[in-house]
Design a protein around this motif. Structure first.
Motif, PDB file in Angstrom:
ATOM      1  N   MET A   9     -15.869  29.410   5.018  1.00 46.10           N
ATOM      2  CA  MET A   9     -15.345  29.325   6.361  1.00 46.10           C
ATOM      3  C   MET A   9     -13.917  28.788   6.271  1.00 46.10           C
ATOM      4  SD  MET A   9     -16.816  27.109   9.619  1.00 46.10           S
ATOM      5  CE  MET A   9     -18.440  27.783   9.549  1.00 46.10           C
ATOM      6  N   PRO A  10     -12.977  29.414   6.933  1.00 41.95           N
ATOM      7  CA  PRO A  10     -11.584  28.967   6.873  1.00 41.95           C
ATOM      8  C   PRO A  10     -11.426  27.529   7.418  1.00 41.95           C
ATOM      9  CG  PRO A  10     -11.740  31.132   7.907  1.00 41.95           C
ATOM     10  CD  PRO A  10     -13.119  30.633   7.728  1.00 41.95           C
ATOM     11  N   GLN A  11     -10.405  26.868   6.907  1.00 44.16           N
ATOM     12  CA  GLN A  11     -10.164  25.469   7.260  1.00 44.16           C
ATOM     13  C   GLN A  11      -9.896  25.293   8.760  1.00 44.16           C
ATOM     14  OE1 GLN A  11     -10.743  23.605   4.754  1.00 44.16           O
ATOM     15  NE2 GLN A  11     -10.185  21.598   5.504  1.00 44.16           N
ATOM     16  N   PHE A  12      -9.142  26.209   9.387  1.00 49.38           N
ATOM     17  CA  PHE A  12      -8.821  26.049  10.807  1.00 49.38           C
ATOM     18  C   PHE A  12     -10.062  26.185  11.687  1.00 49.38           C
ATOM     19  CE2 PHE A  12      -8.398  30.629  10.373  1.00 49.38           C
ATOM     20  CZ  PHE A  12      -8.879  31.145  11.565  1.00 49.38           C
ATOM     21  N   GLY A  42     -15.038  21.052  14.532  1.00 46.87           N
ATOM     22  CA  GLY A  42     -15.319  19.641  14.288  1.00 46.87           C
ATOM     23  C   GLY A  42     -16.333  19.430  13.184  1.00 46.87           C
ATOM     24  N   CYS A  43     -16.455  20.398  12.324  1.00 52.43           N
ATOM     25  CA  CYS A  43     -17.408  20.305  11.208  1.00 52.43           C
ATOM     26  C   CYS A  43     -16.689  20.703   9.938  1.00 52.43           C
ATOM     27  CB  CYS A  43     -18.607  21.216  11.459  1.00 52.43           C
ATOM     28  SG  CYS A  43     -19.840  21.137  10.149  1.00 52.43           S
ATOM     29  N   ILE A  44     -16.270  19.721   9.174  1.00 58.72           N
ATOM     30  CA  ILE A  44     -15.539  19.967   7.935  1.00 58.72           C
ATOM     31  C   ILE A  44     -16.551  20.001   6.784  1.00 58.72           C
ATOM     32  CG2 ILE A  44     -13.702  19.147   6.408  1.00 58.72           C
ATOM     33  CD1 ILE A  44     -12.728  19.829   9.235  1.00 58.72           C
TER      34      ILE A  44
END
Length: 101
Positions: free
Chosen positions: A1-4, A10-12
């Motif tokens: 999943m892309p960082q942006f 809200g889920c890193i």
């Protein structure tokens, strides 16, 4: 999943959600190597040796035969008893083997 996308939701990954345990591209390479080895002539020869030693049906057939009296043997004994007119209930015939009908 892309960082942006992670930041927007809200889920890193790695902070709020665990990082992947398995790298699927590496796992696929390992599976392909394993199947290459399994298909080799040497592996097939080794498998054949193991099957002969540990998967022989000889012992299974012997075990099946020895589990109980043979039906033909029982019928033969009954026929012999009937021909001899042996009374299985009397004590006189202690040397005769009587089978239940």
């Amino acid at each position: 999943m892309p960082q942006f996308v992670q930041a927007e939701s809200g889920c890193i990954i790695g902070v709020h959600y665990p990082s992947p345990i398995v790298d699927h591209s590496v796992a696929r390479e390992n599976v392909n190597r394993l199947y290459t080895i399994k298909r080799s002539v040497e592996a097939k020869a080794e498998t054949a040796k193991i099957v002969v030693k540990h998967a022989s049906r000889k012992r299974t057939l012997l075990r099946k035969r020895s589990r109980g009296p043979d039906t033909a043997q029982i019928e033969s004994t009954k026929k012999q008893r009937d021909e001899a007119n042996v009374d299985c209930d009397s004590d006189e015939n202690s040397d005769v083997v009587c089978l239940d009908d």
